[in-house]
Design an enzyme around this catalytic site. Structure first.
Site, PDB file in Angstrom:
ATOM      1  N   SER A 107      -5.675  -2.965   7.311  1.00  0.00           N
ATOM      2  CA  SER A 107      -5.347  -1.719   6.666  1.00  0.00           C
ATOM      3  C   SER A 107      -5.977  -1.552   5.271  1.00  0.00           C
ATOM      4  O   SER A 107      -6.014  -0.429   4.762  1.00  0.00           O
ATOM      5  CB  SER A 107      -3.828  -1.593   6.537  1.00  0.00           C
ATOM      6  OG  SER A 107      -3.300  -2.639   5.731  1.00  0.00           O
TER       7      SER A 107
ATOM      8  N   LYS B 191      -5.218  -1.092  -3.669  1.00  0.00           N
ATOM      9  CA  LYS B 191      -4.750  -0.412  -2.460  1.00  0.00           C
ATOM     10  C   LYS B 191      -3.561   0.464  -2.858  1.00  0.00           C
ATOM     11  O   LYS B 191      -2.753   0.060  -3.719  1.00  0.00           O
ATOM     12  CB  LYS B 191      -4.328  -1.509  -1.467  1.00  0.00           C
ATOM     13  CG  LYS B 191      -3.988  -1.078  -0.066  1.00  0.00           C
ATOM     14  CD  LYS B 191      -3.724  -2.322   0.786  1.00  0.00           C
ATOM     15  CE  LYS B 191      -3.360  -1.995   2.220  1.00  0.00           C
ATOM     16  NZ  LYS B 191      -3.158  -3.218   3.051  1.00  0.00           N
TER      17      LYS B 191
ATOM     18  N   SER C 236      -4.713  -7.720   7.171  1.00  0.00           N
ATOM     19  CA  SER C 236      -5.215  -6.510   6.503  1.00  0.00           C
ATOM     20  C   SER C 236      -6.120  -6.720   5.303  1.00  0.00           C
ATOM     21  O   SER C 236      -6.692  -5.749   4.801  1.00  0.00           O
ATOM     22  CB  SER C 236      -4.047  -5.625   6.084  1.00  0.00           C
ATOM     23  OG  SER C 236      -3.683  -4.824   7.169  1.00  0.00           O
TER      24      SER C 236
HETATM   25  N1  GLN Z   1      -3.384  -4.775  11.768  1.00  0.00           N
HETATM   26  C1  GLN Z   1      -2.117  -5.390  11.606  1.00  0.00           C
HETATM   27  C2  GLN Z   1      -1.013  -4.386  11.874  1.00  0.00           C
HETATM   28  O1  GLN Z   1      -1.308  -3.293  12.205  1.00  0.00           O
HETATM   29  C3  GLN Z   1      -1.978  -5.994  10.248  1.00  0.00           C
HETATM   30  C4  GLN Z   1      -1.644  -5.042   9.174  1.00  0.00           C
HETATM   31  C5  GLN Z   1      -1.505  -5.677   7.832  1.00  0.00           C
HETATM   32  O2  GLN Z   1      -1.856  -6.839   7.636  1.00  0.00           O
HETATM   33  N2  GLN Z   1      -0.955  -4.928   6.898  1.00  0.00           N
HETATM   34  O3  GLN Z   1       0.115  -4.668  11.752  1.00  0.00           O
END
Ligand code: GLN
Length: 473
Positions: free
Chosen positions: A152, A77, A176
Site C-alpha cells: 500500500s 505516507k 506494504s
Molecule cells: N497487501 C497487504 C494487504 O492488503 C498488506 C498491506 C500492508 O502491509 N499494509 O493487507
C-alpha cells in the site's frame, strides 16, 4: 527524475551553511508539482515546511548544528499523523481530518532536522498491494505509467524513485513497504515488530503494523532506523534499539549462512525474477557466503492466517470511524444509529468494508474457534518455525513478490488475486521478524528485487548483509 545527494551529505551541507533548507524544501515542492501525472502525492505541507526550513537556516547561521537530517525534505505516507495539513489515510471517511498530535516517528525525524513536505498516496487505510484501493487516485509506477507502483505504500515508493524528496516513510502490515519498494525500485525496510513506535499512525492490524524507511541506499535506511527506533512511552509494544545502533554495519558476508526458502521458489514465481535471484546467489557464494537450501513447510499457510487475523484486527480498529469524532459525518441523519451507519456506509470504500465484514465474521461467537483461534495457533507455529530456521542460518533469502509490477486494472476486480500477490511478504509480519527489499536488477524495463530476512532484533545484522548485496548488484 532528480537524483538527490545522500542524506548524510545534504544535512552536512545544510549544517555547514553551504545549502539552504528553504531552497531544498522549495526544490522538493516544485518537483512534486511537476510530477502530477504520477499521482504519488495527496497533499503538500508547504507552509509549515517552509517555516521549519527558515528556522533551521537561521539557527545554522547563528552557529547551531541542527541534527543528522538538517534541512532534509521527506514525504510521509498519508496514514502518519502530521501537523500542517490533513491526514486522510487515502479514505473519504477521514477527509478534512487535522491531527491534534504528530506520529512519534515524524517527531523523531524532525528532532534531527528533517522536514516533512508532503503526504503520499496509499491504498485506503493501507489495505492493498497496488494503491488502486485509494479512495482518491491510482499512483503510477515510475518506470511505466500503465503499471502499479505496488502498495500500500505505493506513493511513498514512487516518490523516492521519482526523486521528489531524498527519502520517504511507509508502513508495512503484510508487505506494504517491501512490495512497493520491489515494484518501484528502492530500498524498503520492515524492521522487527516494535522497533519503531506506532504511535500516531492510523492503525491497520496492530499486531503486525510496522513503520519503516524507503530510500535509495541501505546506508540511508540504516541512518533513518537509527533515528526512528527505540522505546516510546506512547506505544507499549516498543522495544529498545540495538545497543550498537544501526549506523556502522558489519557487511562481511564471508562464512555467513544464507537459507534459500524452498517454499518461496515454487512454480508461481516469474522465471525472470528467479534468474535474477540465481545470479545474486552466485555472487554471494563467490563473496564467501554459504548457501543452504531450507524448507519451512508452514509458510504456504501464512497467507490464509494473515487474511483471517488482519481483517479481524481491521474490523476492530476501524470501529472508531463512526462519523462522530473525526472526519466525514453524514449530516441528514434522523438519529445516532442512522448517523453511524450512513457515515460508515458512505465514508468507507469497498475494500475497507470487505475487511470489516470478514473480520467481524471470523470474530463472531459461532466462528471464532474455527477461524480466529485456529489462525492464532498456526501463527504460533510460523513464529516457532522461523525461530528454528534461524538457529541454522543467519538469513533467509527469497523474492518479494511472485511477479514484477503488474498492470493497472489487472487484479483490481479480483480481491483474491490481489491478496495472492502478498504470499511472500506476510510471513515476516506474522513472525515479527525484520525483512528488507533490495533492488538487484532491471528486466522488461522494470525493477527486480530480493527479500532478505533475519531473526527478531537482528536488524543491524540484516542491514549489514543488505549493504553487501547492494554492493554486489
Ligand atoms: N497487501 C497487504 C494487504 O492488503 C498488506 C498491506 C500492508 O502491509 N499494509 O493487507
Amino acid at each position: 527524475m532528480k537524483t538527490w545527494d545522500n542524506i548524510v551529505k545534504i544535512s552536512r551541507s545544510v549544517n555547514d551553511g553551504k545549502l539552504s533548507a528553504v531552497d531544498l524544501v522549495n526544490e522538493s515542492l516544485s518537483l512534486i508539482d511537476a510530477s502530477h501525472d504520477y499521482n504519488a502525492i495527496i497533499s503538500t505541507i508547504k507552509k509549515r515546511a517552509l517555516e521549519r526550513a527558515k528556522i533551521i537556516d537561521n539557527a545554522v547561521k547563528s552557529g547551531k548544528n541542527m541534527g543528522r537530517l538538517a534541512g532534509v525534505p521527506f514525504i510521509a505516507k498519508d496514514n502518519f499523523l502530521t501537523f500542517g495539513g490533513e491526514t486522510t489515510a487515502a479514505s473519504n471517511i477521514l477527509k478534512g481530518f487535522n491531527a491534534p498530535y504528530q506520529s512519534s516517528a515524524i517527531e523523531k525525524l524532525e528532532s534531527e532536522g528533517a522536514i516533512c513536505v508532503a503526504k503520499a498516496n496509499l491504498d485506503a487505510f493501507a489495505h492493498g498491494a497496488s494503491t488502486e484501493n485509494s479512495d482518491f487516485m491510482i499512483t503510477k509506477n515510475p518506470h511505466d505509467k500503465d503499471r502499479v507502483p505496488g502498495g500500500s505504500s505505493g506513493g511513498s515508493a514512487a516518490s523516492v524513485v521519482l526523486g521528489l524528496a531524498p527519502f520517504s516513510i511507509g508502513t508495512d502490515t503484510g508487505g506494504s513497504i517491501r512490495q512497493p519498494a520491489a515494484f518501484s525500485g528502492c530500498i524498503g525496510l520492515k524492521p522487527t515488530y516494535g522497533l519503531i513506535s506506532r504511535s500516531g499512525v492510523v492503525a491497520m492490524a496492530s499486531s503486525t503494523d510496522c513503520i519503516g524507511p524507503m530510500t535509495r541506499t541501505v546506508g540511508e535506511a540504516s541512518l533513518l532506523l537509527d533515528i526512528m527506533s527505540g522505546r516510546d512511552s506512547l506505544d507499549s509494544t516498543t522495544i529498545d534499539k540495538d545497543s550498537l545502533g544501526y549506523i556502522t554495519l558489519d557487511s562481511d558476508i564471508k562464512g555467513k549462512k544464507i537459507g534459500l526458502v524452498k517454499e518461496y521458489f515454487d512454480e508461481s514465481l516469474s522465471p525472470d525474477i528467479k534468474a535474477s535471484i540465481d545470479d545474486m546467489v552466485n555472487k554471494l557464494k563467490t563473496a564467501g557466503a554459504e548457501i543452504i537450501d531450507i524448507s519451512l513447510p508452514i509458510l504456504p499457510s501464512a497467507l490464509a492466517v494473515y487474511y483471517i487475523l488482519c481483517p479481524a484486527e481491521v474490523s476492530s480498529n476501524l470501529s472508531r470511524y463512526d462519523g462522530q469524532r473525526f472526519g466525514y459525518s453524514y449530516k441528514a441523519a434522523n438519529d445516532l444509529n442512522e448517523s453511524y451507519s450512513e457515515s460508515r456506509a458512505l465514508g468507507f470504500g469497498k475494500e475497507a468494508k470487505r475487511r470489516i465484514i470478514i473480520g467481524t465474521y471470523v470474530l463472531s461467537s459461532g466462528y471464532y474457534d474455527a477461524y480466529y483461534k485456529k489462525a492464532q495457533l498456526v501463527r504460533t507455529k510460523i513464529v516457532n518455525d522461523f525461530h528454528k530456521a534461524f538457529k541454522s542460518v543467519d538469513f533467509l533469502l527469497g523474492p518479494v513478490a511472485p511477479t514484477q509490477a503488474f498492470k493497472i486494472g489487472e487484479k483490481s476486480n479480483d480481491p483474491l488475486a490481489m491478496y495472492l500477490s502478498d504470499v511472500l511478504t506476510v510471513a515476516p509480519n506474522l513472525a515479527g521478524i525484520p525483512a528488507i527489499t533490495i533492488p538487484i536488477d532491471i528486466k522488461n524495463n522494470l525493477p527486480v528485487a530480493i527479500q532478505l530476512m533475519a531473526a527478531q532484533k537482528n536488524d543491524r545484522k540484516l542491514l549489514g548483509a543488505a549493504k553487501k548485496i547492494e554492493e554486489l548488484v
